[in-house]
Motif scaffolding. Structure first.
Motif, PDB file in Angstrom:
ATOM      1  N   HIS A  52       0.633  -1.210   0.623  1.00  0.00           N
ATOM      2  CA  HIS A  52      -0.454   0.208  -0.272  1.00  0.00           C
ATOM      3  C   HIS A  52       0.725   1.389  -0.302  1.00  0.00           C
ATOM      4  O   HIS A  52       0.286   1.750  -1.183  1.00  0.00           O
ATOM      5  CB  HIS A  52      -0.985  -0.309   1.350  1.00  0.00           C
ATOM      6  CG  HIS A  52      -1.464   0.876   1.265  1.00  0.00           C
ATOM      7  ND1 HIS A  52      -3.008   1.093   0.407  1.00  0.00           N
ATOM      8  CD2 HIS A  52      -2.178   2.622   1.192  1.00  0.00           C
ATOM      9  CE1 HIS A  52      -3.990   2.549   0.772  1.00  0.00           C
ATOM     10  NE2 HIS A  52      -3.292   2.699   1.461  1.00  0.00           N
ATOM     11  N   PHE A  53       1.715   1.585   0.727  1.00  0.00           N
ATOM     12  CA  PHE A  53       2.452   2.490   0.759  1.00  0.00           C
ATOM     13  C   PHE A  53       3.579   3.034   0.001  1.00  0.00           C
ATOM     14  O   PHE A  53       4.650   1.962  -0.397  1.00  0.00           O
ATOM     15  CB  PHE A  53       3.409   2.248   2.392  1.00  0.00           C
ATOM     16  CG  PHE A  53       2.158   2.824   3.342  1.00  0.00           C
ATOM     17  CD1 PHE A  53       1.461   4.021   3.612  1.00  0.00           C
ATOM     18  CD2 PHE A  53       1.991   1.751   4.006  1.00  0.00           C
ATOM     19  CE1 PHE A  53       0.309   4.003   4.551  1.00  0.00           C
ATOM     20  CE2 PHE A  53       0.837   1.651   4.781  1.00  0.00           C
ATOM     21  CZ  PHE A  53       0.080   2.921   5.705  1.00  0.00           C
ATOM     22  N   LYS A  54       3.967   4.099  -0.490  1.00  0.00           N
ATOM     23  CA  LYS A  54       4.794   4.007  -1.747  1.00  0.00           C
ATOM     24  C   LYS A  54       6.038   3.743  -1.488  1.00  0.00           C
ATOM     25  O   LYS A  54       7.521   2.868  -1.943  1.00  0.00           O
ATOM     26  CB  LYS A  54       4.681   4.954  -2.398  1.00  0.00           C
ATOM     27  CG  LYS A  54       3.167   4.595  -3.464  1.00  0.00           C
ATOM     28  CD  LYS A  54       2.799   6.308  -4.011  1.00  0.00           C
ATOM     29  CE  LYS A  54       1.151   5.835  -4.406  1.00  0.00           C
ATOM     30  NZ  LYS A  54       0.950   7.390  -5.711  1.00  0.00           N
ATOM     31  N   CYS A 304       3.185   1.379  10.585  1.00  0.00           N
ATOM     32  CA  CYS A 304       2.518   1.046   9.789  1.00  0.00           C
ATOM     33  C   CYS A 304       1.038   0.378  10.161  1.00  0.00           C
ATOM     34  O   CYS A 304       0.475   0.692   9.760  1.00  0.00           O
ATOM     35  CB  CYS A 304       2.725   0.187   8.458  1.00  0.00           C
ATOM     36  SG  CYS A 304       4.031   0.482   7.378  1.00  0.00           S
ATOM     37  N   ILE A 313      -5.774   3.870   7.399  1.00  0.00           N
ATOM     38  CA  ILE A 313      -5.820   2.960   5.791  1.00  0.00           C
ATOM     39  C   ILE A 313      -6.370   3.605   4.623  1.00  0.00           C
ATOM     40  O   ILE A 313      -6.806   3.587   3.229  1.00  0.00           O
ATOM     41  CB  ILE A 313      -5.092   1.852   6.021  1.00  0.00           C
ATOM     42  CG1 ILE A 313      -3.819   1.519   4.250  1.00  0.00           C
ATOM     43  CG2 ILE A 313      -5.833   1.054   6.077  1.00  0.00           C
ATOM     44  CD1 ILE A 313      -3.760  -0.278   4.818  1.00  0.00           C
ATOM     45  N   SER A 319      -1.640   6.577   0.413  1.00  0.00           N
ATOM     46  CA  SER A 319      -0.694   5.384  -0.262  1.00  0.00           C
ATOM     47  C   SER A 319       0.980   6.266  -0.172  1.00  0.00           C
ATOM     48  O   SER A 319       2.154   5.959   0.210  1.00  0.00           O
ATOM     49  CB  SER A 319      -0.697   4.834  -0.952  1.00  0.00           C
ATOM     50  OG  SER A 319      -1.311   5.714  -1.638  1.00  0.00           O
TER      51      SER A 319
END
Length: 324
Positions: A52-54, A304, A313, A319
């Protein structure tokens, strides 16, 4: 006479359920369920975080993502182990072979990814100037794909069992596969000896370099004030390197060695059901510990988890959240 209980009461050729204390059965169920759910939950958190997280889309995290995916499926497959508690397999001979095939694939991919992670850390610490050139996102993705392709070696081990599923069953409701001596040796080499050799050699090199760098820091100290603080920093660096090496190699050996040692023995000499279940639980527990070793040690993972648990989220643009 005490009445026996069959896996399939309507069939005379059905397997007989073993008689054992209820406490043993409940304990085994609880252990398997706990390991299965914990493994799936921990690795699912890793998968969601990195996907999810860039900011986490890096080559190293791609390896951790691959490890988490394979270990997540290990947790899922572990649910089927509950059928073996009563020695009754209810979903057919073909599914029995498929189960073992998937089991081999995800275990090999998990071990293979651990090797890739050790190679990544070796290059990052021992050759940091060329790390960004040698370790790129595209190369890591290719290596991960090759790792999963090589894990199909597990199906090669089951080729005789795939030709005629259930050929080694002595009764209806049994799930038995038999590997030859050479196949068991190949499994030991491919799944344990070769990976642990690579991991030990690379991490020993990483440990030596980390210690030498720590000592180099102390040799360049010029002031008394800075000297004290840098000695502490160097000491912590040595301890951290030693602790990481001990955790990675020690956990792998403790979890895998008993299972593979028993796998080389004849199947007639296996322990009783409780001992066998313990070895299986210990073997699979390594997949539960992997996210703790490779992910929980990273500060970004704790951030996270906070974002996921608090449902932040779900917000648009989450993201792009600053995780690092």
């Amino acid at each position: 006479m005490e009445e026996t209980e069959l896996c399939f009461p309507q069939l005379n050729t059905s397997c007989v359920k073993p008689k054992r204390p209820l406490s043993d059965t409940v304990l085994i169920y609880m252990i398997l369920s706990f390991i299965s759910l914990l493994t799936a939950a921990l690795n699912l958190l890793v998968i969601i975080s990195i996907s999810h997280f860039k900011q986490l889309h890096t080559p190293t995290n791609s390896l951790i993502l691959s490890l988490a995916v394979s270990d997540f499926f290990v947790g899922f497959i572990l649910l089927f182990q509950s059928m073996f508690i009563d020695s009754c397999w209810y979903i057919g001979d073909l599914m029995c072979v498929v189960y073992y095939g998937l089991d081999y694939i995800v275990c090999y991919s998990s071990v293979g990814t651990m090797v890739l992670i050790s190679i990544d850390r070796y290059v990052a610490i021992c050759d940091p100037l060329h790390y960004s050139i040698r370790v790129t996102q595209k190369r890591v993705q290719v290596c991960v794909c090759l790792c999963w392709i090589c894990s199909l070696f597990g199906l090669v081990l089951l080729k005789d069992n795939l030709k005629q599923p259930g050929q080694y069953n002595s009764c209806v409701g049994e799930c038995v596969i038999i590997l030859s001596k050479s196949e068991r040796v190949a499994n030991l080499i491919w799944g344990f000896i070769l990976p642990i050799t690579v991991i030990v050699v690379l991490y020993m090199r990483v440990f030596v370099v980390a210690v030498s760098q720590a000592r180099a820091m102390r040799s360049h100290i010029v002031t008394v004030t800075v000297q004290g603080s840098r000695k502490v920093t160097a000491k912590k660096s040595e301890l951290k390197a030693a602790r990481t090496l001990g955790v990675v190699v020690g956990v792998f050996i403790i979890c895998f060695c008993p299972y593979y040692c028993v796998s080389l023995a004849d199947q007639e000499t296996l322990f009783n059901i409780s001992s066998a279940a313990f070895l299986v639980c210990l073997f699979y527990f390594n997949s539960c510990l992997n996210p703790l070793i490779y992910a929980f040690f990273y500060p970004w993972f704790r951030k996270c988890i906070k974002v996921i648990v608090t449902l932040q989220i779900l917000k648009s643009g989450s993201s792009d959240t600053n995780i690092l």
